[in-house]
Design a protein around this motif. Structure first.
Motif, PDB file in Angstrom:
ATOM      1  N   THR A  62       0.852  -1.181   0.000  1.00  0.00           N
ATOM      2  CA  THR A  62       0.000   0.000   0.000  1.00  0.00           C
ATOM      3  C   THR A  62       0.889   1.231   0.000  1.00  0.00           C
ATOM      4  O   THR A  62       2.014   1.211   0.516  1.00  0.00           O
ATOM      5  CB  THR A  62      -0.951   0.052   1.213  1.00  0.00           C
ATOM      6  OG1 THR A  62      -0.180   0.146   2.415  1.00  0.00           O
ATOM      7  CG2 THR A  62      -1.831  -1.177   1.276  1.00  0.00           C
ATOM      8  N   TYR A  63       0.380   2.291  -0.613  1.00  0.00           N
ATOM      9  CA  TYR A  63       1.113   3.556  -0.602  1.00  0.00           C
ATOM     10  C   TYR A  63       0.113   4.676  -0.825  1.00  0.00           C
ATOM     11  O   TYR A  63      -1.058   4.445  -1.167  1.00  0.00           O
ATOM     12  CB  TYR A  63       2.211   3.574  -1.668  1.00  0.00           C
ATOM     13  CG  TYR A  63       1.737   3.694  -3.102  1.00  0.00           C
ATOM     14  CD1 TYR A  63       1.710   4.927  -3.751  1.00  0.00           C
ATOM     15  CD2 TYR A  63       1.334   2.573  -3.825  1.00  0.00           C
ATOM     16  CE1 TYR A  63       1.292   5.044  -5.065  1.00  0.00           C
ATOM     17  CE2 TYR A  63       0.916   2.680  -5.137  1.00  0.00           C
ATOM     18  CZ  TYR A  63       0.895   3.914  -5.754  1.00  0.00           C
ATOM     19  OH  TYR A  63       0.477   4.030  -7.068  1.00  0.00           O
ATOM     20  N   ASN A  64       0.557   5.910  -0.610  1.00  0.00           N
ATOM     21  CA  ASN A  64      -0.293   7.044  -0.923  1.00  0.00           C
ATOM     22  C   ASN A  64       0.471   8.059  -1.762  1.00  0.00           C
ATOM     23  O   ASN A  64       1.712   8.125  -1.724  1.00  0.00           O
ATOM     24  CB  ASN A  64      -0.893   7.694   0.331  1.00  0.00           C
ATOM     25  CG  ASN A  64       0.145   8.305   1.244  1.00  0.00           C
ATOM     26  OD1 ASN A  64       0.866   9.221   0.862  1.00  0.00           O
ATOM     27  ND2 ASN A  64       0.219   7.807   2.483  1.00  0.00           N
ATOM     28  N   ALA A  65      -0.280   8.812  -2.554  1.00  0.00           N
ATOM     29  CA  ALA A  65       0.282   9.862  -3.397  1.00  0.00           C
ATOM     30  C   ALA A  65      -0.217  11.206  -2.890  1.00  0.00           C
ATOM     31  O   ALA A  65      -1.414  11.368  -2.610  1.00  0.00           O
ATOM     32  CB  ALA A  65      -0.132   9.654  -4.848  1.00  0.00           C
ATOM     33  N   THR A  66       0.695  12.157  -2.761  1.00  0.00           N
ATOM     34  CA  THR A  66       0.328  13.481  -2.257  1.00  0.00           C
ATOM     35  C   THR A  66       0.980  14.567  -3.112  1.00  0.00           C
ATOM     36  O   THR A  66       2.040  14.361  -3.702  1.00  0.00           O
ATOM     37  CB  THR A  66       0.769  13.678  -0.794  1.00  0.00           C
ATOM     38  OG1 THR A  66       2.201  13.644  -0.719  1.00  0.00           O
ATOM     39  CG2 THR A  66       0.195  12.600   0.113  1.00  0.00           C
ATOM     40  N   ALA A  67       0.318  15.717  -3.159  1.00  0.00           N
ATOM     41  CA  ALA A  67       0.877  16.889  -3.827  1.00  0.00           C
ATOM     42  C   ALA A  67       0.121  18.116  -3.330  1.00  0.00           C
ATOM     43  O   ALA A  67      -1.103  18.057  -3.118  1.00  0.00           O
ATOM     44  CB  ALA A  67       0.750  16.780  -5.343  1.00  0.00           C
ATOM     45  N   THR A  68       0.821  19.203  -3.142  1.00  0.00           N
ATOM     46  CA  THR A  68       0.184  20.453  -2.739  1.00  0.00           C
ATOM     47  C   THR A  68      -0.828  20.881  -3.808  1.00  0.00           C
ATOM     48  O   THR A  68      -0.498  20.972  -4.986  1.00  0.00           O
ATOM     49  CB  THR A  68       1.236  21.560  -2.557  1.00  0.00           C
ATOM     50  OG1 THR A  68       2.177  21.145  -1.572  1.00  0.00           O
ATOM     51  CG2 THR A  68       0.583  22.859  -2.126  1.00  0.00           C
ATOM     52  N   GLY A  69      -2.079  21.102  -3.399  1.00  0.00           N
ATOM     53  CA  GLY A  69      -3.108  21.522  -4.339  1.00  0.00           C
ATOM     54  C   GLY A  69      -3.889  20.380  -4.958  1.00  0.00           C
ATOM     55  O   GLY A  69      -4.876  20.613  -5.652  1.00  0.00           O
ATOM     56  N   GLY A  70      -3.445  19.137  -4.718  1.00  0.00           N
ATOM     57  CA  GLY A  70      -4.189  17.991  -5.218  1.00  0.00           C
ATOM     58  C   GLY A  70      -3.533  17.304  -6.404  1.00  0.00           C
ATOM     59  O   GLY A  70      -2.495  17.736  -6.920  1.00  0.00           O
TER      60      GLY A  70
END
Length: 211
Positions: A62-70
């Protein structure tokens, strides 16, 4: 015979193996170095805005993806990919379960219309801050990392060039195949034999010189 070489060889044999992060730019060579792997092709996503964090599950990981603003998903050359909603924003992938010792994928930059941009893409693997960077206009630009010590990777940070959007496709998480066993320290008896052998050779050489 150089006796200093024998001593140096014994000292070197007693040193522990050092961990090594191996980088790849060839996907087939990378996959051949793994004992197992799973790939996220993002085909289950729909085109459009994606809230962050985006939690992902593939076989074993499992992992997650993130970025400022979506985030934003869309197709490039008919393949669904994952990117950011804003340019000049890093895309971070955090590995939360499965402890991958090998990570890789296709990394490149796109413009606002999801056209591939010929520009520099930089991806850094943690821990260790092992970075790969290249000028590319290809949607199949591959970067891979393998840790032969068994230390799991915790994240990837994908940084775009100015004015572009970092994009990932076919992310691979896996396990490095076991490395060849490195000889450990010589046992004490081995050291005695080695030094006795060298002294015996030295005696024979000395005797030969006096004949």
């Amino acid at each position: 015979i150089h006796f200093g070489i024998i001593g140096a060889s014994i000292a070197a044999a007693s040193l522990p193996a050092r961990a090594l992060v191996i980088t790849y730019t060839d996907r087939d060579a990378f996959l051949a170095a793994l004992s197992s792997s799973s790939t996220d092709n993002y085909n289950d996503l729909s085109s459009g805005f994606v809230t962050t964090p985006l939690n992902r599950t593939i076989t074993g990981y499992t992992y997650n993806a993130t970025a400022t603003g979506g985030l934003f998903a869309d197709t490039v050359n008919g393949s669904m990919v994952l990117s950011t909603d804003y340019p000049d924003t890093a895309l971070t992938l955090n590995f939360t379960a499965g402890a991958p010792t090998a990570v890789g994928g296709y990394f490149f930059n796109t413009d606002i219309n999801y056209n591939v941009v010929n520009s520099v893409i930089t991806v850094t693997a943690y821990p260790g801050a092992s970075a790969q960077s290249v000028l590319t206009g290809s949607a199949t630009n591959f970067f891979g990392w393998l840790d032969d010590s068994g230390t799991p990777f915790t994240s990837l940070v994908i940084a775009p060039s100015s004015g572009s959007y970092p994009t990932v496709d076919n992310l691979v998480l896996g396990q490095a195949a076991p490395a060849a066993q490195v000889p450990g320290p010589l046992p004490v008896l081995g050291l005695v034999v080695a030094f006795s052998f060298s002294r015996r050779l030295r005696s024979r050489i000395a005797a030969a010189r006096h004949r």
